[in-house]
Motif scaffolding. Sequence first.
Motif, PDB file in Angstrom:
ATOM      1  N   SER A 193     -23.756 -32.387 -35.832  1.00  0.00           N
ATOM      2  CA  SER A 193     -24.999 -33.144 -35.886  1.00  0.00           C
ATOM      3  C   SER A 193     -26.166 -32.252 -35.535  1.00  0.00           C
ATOM      4  N   ALA A 194     -27.353 -32.699 -35.933  1.00  0.00           N
ATOM      5  CA  ALA A 194     -28.578 -31.944 -35.680  1.00  0.00           C
ATOM      6  C   ALA A 194     -29.705 -32.933 -35.460  1.00  0.00           C
ATOM      7  N   ILE A 195     -30.580 -32.622 -34.513  1.00  0.00           N
ATOM      8  CA  ILE A 195     -31.774 -33.446 -34.315  1.00  0.00           C
ATOM      9  C   ILE A 195     -32.981 -32.531 -34.504  1.00  0.00           C
ATOM     10  N   SER A 196     -33.787 -32.880 -35.493  1.00  0.00           N
ATOM     11  CA  SER A 196     -34.903 -32.003 -35.880  1.00  0.00           C
ATOM     12  C   SER A 196     -36.226 -32.666 -35.514  1.00  0.00           C
ATOM     13  N   MET A 197     -37.176 -31.865 -35.051  1.00  0.00           N
ATOM     14  CA  MET A 197     -38.502 -32.414 -34.726  1.00  0.00           C
ATOM     15  C   MET A 197     -39.554 -31.320 -34.831  1.00  0.00           C
ATOM     16  N   TRP A 198     -40.755 -31.724 -35.114  1.00  0.00           N
ATOM     17  CA  TRP A 198     -41.863 -30.776 -35.281  1.00  0.00           C
ATOM     18  C   TRP A 198     -42.945 -31.053 -34.251  1.00  0.00           C
ATOM     19  N   GLU A 199     -43.541 -29.956 -33.753  1.00  0.00           N
ATOM     20  CA  GLU A 199     -44.806 -30.064 -33.017  1.00  0.00           C
ATOM     21  C   GLU A 199     -45.744 -29.137 -33.769  1.00  0.00           C
ATOM     22  N   GLY A 200     -46.642 -29.685 -34.546  1.00  0.00           N
ATOM     23  CA  GLY A 200     -47.502 -28.857 -35.396  1.00  0.00           C
ATOM     24  C   GLY A 200     -46.636 -28.068 -36.361  1.00  0.00           C
ATOM     25  N   GLU A 201     -46.759 -26.762 -36.322  1.00  0.00           N
ATOM     26  CA  GLU A 201     -46.007 -25.925 -37.261  1.00  0.00           C
ATOM     27  C   GLU A 201     -44.707 -25.417 -36.640  1.00  0.00           C
ATOM     28  N   LYS A 202     -44.413 -25.887 -35.449  1.00  0.00           N
ATOM     29  CA  LYS A 202     -43.184 -25.421 -34.795  1.00  0.00           C
ATOM     30  C   LYS A 202     -42.047 -26.423 -34.983  1.00  0.00           C
ATOM     31  N   LEU A 203     -40.908 -25.906 -35.388  1.00  0.00           N
ATOM     32  CA  LEU A 203     -39.730 -26.742 -35.645  1.00  0.00           C
ATOM     33  C   LEU A 203     -38.691 -26.525 -34.542  1.00  0.00           C
ATOM     34  N   THR A 204     -38.254 -27.615 -33.939  1.00  0.00           N
ATOM     35  CA  THR A 204     -37.183 -27.539 -32.933  1.00  0.00           C
ATOM     36  C   THR A 204     -35.976 -28.305 -33.448  1.00  0.00           C
ATOM     37  N   ILE A 205     -34.812 -27.671 -33.366  1.00  0.00           N
ATOM     38  CA  ILE A 205     -33.582 -28.347 -33.797  1.00  0.00           C
ATOM     39  C   ILE A 205     -32.516 -28.231 -32.705  1.00  0.00           C
ATOM     40  N   TYR A 206     -32.060 -29.374 -32.240  1.00  0.00           N
ATOM     41  CA  TYR A 206     -30.874 -29.423 -31.388  1.00  0.00           C
ATOM     42  C   TYR A 206     -29.680 -29.463 -32.333  1.00  0.00           C
ATOM     43  N   SER A 207     -28.730 -28.578 -32.126  1.00  0.00           N
ATOM     44  CA  SER A 207     -27.678 -28.503 -33.127  1.00  0.00           C
ATOM     45  C   SER A 207     -26.335 -28.137 -32.529  1.00  0.00           C
ATOM     46  N   SER A 208     -25.276 -28.712 -33.110  1.00  0.00           N
ATOM     47  CA  SER A 208     -23.926 -28.334 -32.704  1.00  0.00           C
ATOM     48  C   SER A 208     -23.543 -27.087 -33.488  1.00  0.00           C
ATOM     49  N   THR A 209     -23.998 -25.957 -33.008  1.00  0.00           N
ATOM     50  CA  THR A 209     -23.814 -24.702 -33.746  1.00  0.00           C
ATOM     51  C   THR A 209     -23.079 -23.654 -32.935  1.00  0.00           C
ATOM     52  N   GLN A 210     -22.319 -22.839 -33.624  1.00  0.00           N
ATOM     53  CA  GLN A 210     -21.649 -21.715 -32.971  1.00  0.00           C
ATOM     54  C   GLN A 210     -22.573 -20.509 -32.848  1.00  0.00           C
ATOM     55  N   SER A 211     -23.688 -20.524 -33.578  1.00  0.00           N
ATOM     56  CA  SER A 211     -24.587 -19.381 -33.517  1.00  0.00           C
ATOM     57  C   SER A 211     -26.042 -19.807 -33.645  1.00  0.00           C
ATOM     58  N   PRO A 212     -26.702 -20.063 -32.514  1.00  0.00           N
ATOM     59  CA  PRO A 212     -28.119 -20.419 -32.576  1.00  0.00           C
ATOM     60  C   PRO A 212     -28.934 -19.347 -33.305  1.00  0.00           C
ATOM     61  N   HIS A 213     -28.555 -18.102 -33.148  1.00  0.00           N
ATOM     62  CA  HIS A 213     -29.341 -17.046 -33.782  1.00  0.00           C
ATOM     63  C   HIS A 213     -29.264 -17.098 -35.310  1.00  0.00           C
ATOM     64  N   TYR A 214     -28.054 -17.199 -35.848  1.00  0.00           N
ATOM     65  CA  TYR A 214     -27.950 -17.259 -37.311  1.00  0.00           C
ATOM     66  C   TYR A 214     -28.623 -18.515 -37.850  1.00  0.00           C
ATOM     67  N   PHE A 215     -28.494 -19.606 -37.135  1.00  0.00           N
ATOM     68  CA  PHE A 215     -29.199 -20.833 -37.536  1.00  0.00           C
ATOM     69  C   PHE A 215     -30.694 -20.573 -37.601  1.00  0.00           C
ATOM     70  N   GLN A 216     -31.208 -19.986 -36.532  1.00  0.00           N
ATOM     71  CA  GLN A 216     -32.644 -19.722 -36.448  1.00  0.00           C
ATOM     72  C   GLN A 216     -33.073 -18.825 -37.607  1.00  0.00           C
ATOM     73  N   HIS A 217     -32.288 -17.782 -37.844  1.00  0.00           N
ATOM     74  CA  HIS A 217     -32.618 -16.831 -38.899  1.00  0.00           C
ATOM     75  C   HIS A 217     -32.646 -17.518 -40.261  1.00  0.00           C
ATOM     76  N   TYR A 218     -31.588 -18.286 -40.555  1.00  0.00           N
ATOM     77  CA  TYR A 218     -31.487 -18.879 -41.891  1.00  0.00           C
ATOM     78  C   TYR A 218     -32.466 -20.031 -42.089  1.00  0.00           C
ATOM     79  N   ILE A 219     -32.784 -20.747 -41.039  1.00  0.00           N
ATOM     80  CA  ILE A 219     -33.746 -21.845 -41.156  1.00  0.00           C
ATOM     81  C   ILE A 219     -35.151 -21.286 -41.350  1.00  0.00           C
TER      82      ILE A 219
END
Lengths: 768, 289
Positions: A193-219
């Motif tokens: 699961s993922a919970i996505s939200m924006w504050e202005g141009e900033k995107l925050t995602i809570y995610s069940s991920t094994q790699s926050p870095h790769y997620f961040q990079h690919y998003i």
Amino acid sequence: MSANYNVIGRSVPRIDGPEKVTGAAKYTGDLKFPNMLFGKILTSPHAHARIISIDTSEAEKLPGVKAVITHKDVPTLKYGLSPARWDENIFCSDKVRFVGDKVAAVACLDEDTCYKALKLIKVEFEELPAVLDFLHAMDEGQPLVHEEYERNINTEIHQEFGDVEKALAEAHHVRSDTFVGQRTYQSPIEPHSAISMWEGEKLTIYSSTQSPHYFQHYIAREFGMPMGDVRIIKPYLGGGFGGKLEPTGLEFAGAVLAKLTGRPVRTFYDRAEMFAHNRGRHAQHMEITTGVDKDGKILAVKANFIMDGGAYTSLGIASAYYAGALLPMTYEFDNYQFDMFRVYTNLPACGAQRGHGAPQPKYAFESHLDNVAADLGIDPMDIRIINARRPDTVTPNDFKVNSCKMRECLERARVISDWDEKKKNLPHGRGIGVATGSFVTGAGYPIYRTDLPHAAAFIKVHEDGTAATLYTGSVDLGQGSDTVLCQMAAEAMGYRYEQMKIVAADTEITPLDFGAYASRQTYMSGAAVKQAGEEVRKQVLDMASSMLNLPVDDLDCEDGIVFSKSREGKSLTFQEVARKHFVLKGPLLGKGAYTPPKLGGSFKGAAVGTSPAYSFGAQVGEVSIDKETGEITVVGIWDVHDCGKVINPRLLHGQVHGALYMGMGESVWEEVLFDDKGRIKNAELANYRVLTAMDMPPIQSEVVDSYEPSGPWGVKEIGEGATNPTLGMFSNAIFDAMGVRVNSLPLTYEKVWRALKEKREREAAEKA
Amino acid sequence: MYMPDFEYHTPRTLSEACALLAELGEKATVLAGGTDILHKMKVGKLAPEHLVSLKNLDEIREIRHEAGRGIVIGALTNHAAIYNSPLLQERYLSLPMAAHTMASTQICNLGTVGGNIVNGVPSADLPPILIALQATIRLVSASGERSMALEDFFCGAAETVIAPGELLTEITIPDQETTGSTYIKFGLRRSGALAVTGVAVSVCVEGDKLRDARIVLASAAPTVMRATAAEDFLRGRTISDEALAEAGTLAAAASRPRDSIRGSAEYRKNLAEVLTKRALRKAIDEGHV
């Protein structure tokens, strides 16, 4: 090297234990935010079809629906995990390629409304012929899953080391066998699961991920954003096993829905959707030929494999290379040929599952090696000991092996399993088998090309010195890395584990770490943590030196006490020194980073399988077969591993049990099944049979004394290595029990029963 | 998972429930434990307009012995209550054992014996042992009630003789002279497994002979079925491994399994044969287990 450690080497309690067992731990799906919407993805009911039109108007009119999106509303940039084959879109625009391919998404006030809205989206499809049998995917006239990939070839590998044909020609005995591996799915207990939200141009995602870095990079890449504007937060994670390494589509869809509605959006998969998203083990057809001398010494090996990749690449290029790359690890031979086609089919995409690429080829090779041993009349244990890899050797495909106690693992497994006695005396229907495995201790190269370090860590000692917090981008997905890394931090600092806290992982707070895959964290994250801890320790000793008016060389710090090595009684607590440091010099911080050395050869694909260190292990299993039903009872399993220095014995054995558990499931019980339309027949846990506690046999898990010179405190991996021998071990134990070989996974009761029945019929025919 | 909309009713008494079911007719589906119904609704196989929950009907939730009748089990009794029942454990341990091996604790705490029967699937674990123990059932509706042997209740895959408006209220295991009974389920893992094939038997041993035997096969035909040819063969016969094996062969010959996700028809026939002889041996040697 001091052997006297205060914190590492001890089975300290898990740092997350109380929260998890009381149910207090919050996973992504537990989180709620004000005004949060629920999002669901509409997926394809067809294995292969052209999209003629999509009409969302009825869905948009439904009360409670806040947004409906299709390919028109999202970036069209293709994504994936292996950069060489980015082939996925957030939503399909021209055609769908498997049952479950993503077509549209909705955001609604509640979950129920989502399902109603999905039913109201009208998609007109034109069904196309589908490729469902991977063995025929390359045939002339087959439909193409992706028009740009001829003959549905996703990855093609041809590697040769040494002179295989010459070695086979000169061999005393040459044998070929063919085996087939099945599709399995990781089945983590926590759905994605993922919970996505924006504050202005900033995107925050809570995610069940094994790699926050790769997620961040690919998003960031997908949305054309600077990485600094993408924040990935990983709450507690309930397993991943390779299936949560890459973007799932949930976060892309969620981010767009959140942007459109201006509200947080929670997107998630249910169990059936998890099976459709997949990224589990590839099905694989494996031909293996081996030439040996008269003593059973392996002279040459030829591996010719075909893999069912499913509709997309995911991490499959690496899976394909790994399948061959890790085959020469546990036994020494110079001549090796590896040919592989990974093909596209109209089935869910396969990816990295625990043991990435290695378990099925090991199943094939270990079964094949037992056949070779039987041909020569050699004990299966002996043929493995004869060929066992030695330390400080290089594999034919240029992997440098430092520490290696393959032979010691086999010899110890022989003793504790009572191998020789059982080999002589077990009755028909009872059998014992052995297999070996090896795995990387972290990948030598990142998944996408970058010169960033692979791991980094900060340690902050709190101002009064009563606690220290480790900040790491690494991921504890249940394996216990938070605990182990805190042990390592405390050891390096001279501090106490009980006073450690950890923040992991939040890309805005914690430093870069590539995450939990390729069994890398104890070694690579650990190396960064050790460096950070040593930086803290140095500052503590410097401060204590001026406080005690003693030379820094005379001081040491252990278990939270700074003391003089020469003058007994001259000591300070870490706490008071740390506090003084804060008062006089400001925050007491340590930082560390780890980059592996340049590894591997220069041939095509040489990078996959490189690692600074390799684990080795041997497994023996004993089974009892019910000859009338084929039912397999596992009498016991003995696992002996060379995994370097052990940081936390209890967690280590937990990893062995867990890896074995998954390997057992793949050996006999688990298989994802499809109907003739490409629909999964068992996308649920009643007929996709992960094992239960009741099915687990007695397990004896041991380690051999080992030290890896390149690793922090001499550590190596354990998380995946114990899956690699299991499939072959079962195959060999069953073979030993009944004298016939089942050549395809899973080795089900029915297949075993049928093999026995056919054997009886053959014998009866021979008599008559 | 998608749950379609429905109207929810919670009648307080059996007669209120019957009246409601008579009024709603085929628009209503009865909800007991919900382990099958709710799943079917979520995967889109069932979309009833009305769900009539029996949760308040405590009158059909107990297990008791009635002199002259036998043990009466209320249809709402859940599987956990069956395996925890001292009365059943003492008299017919085979039934609690069948309930215990059926599913996870959560499902055993929800699922009811009535639901397991009315659902009508051939892989259900309780009907075989209940039929082996000669159980009868009682069906009640607004217009009256009827009783029948449980084995006559099933008429096809997921098809039973229950009429709209009828409720299964109780199951009775009559007092009997059987000396042993058991249910062997062959599942593909040790726990939480559906039956590939299951065999329940009851036997009445007299000296070295079988005075009578009942053999009931699960997942071996579109309905749970009795292997009557095998029963006839055994009746009055001296007990021997050969006789039990022959009964297995006869039971397998009568079975009509199909290929399924859990096993081929051929494999299931083999299991019917093997499990029949093993179940008979177990019931003969160990009693009600």
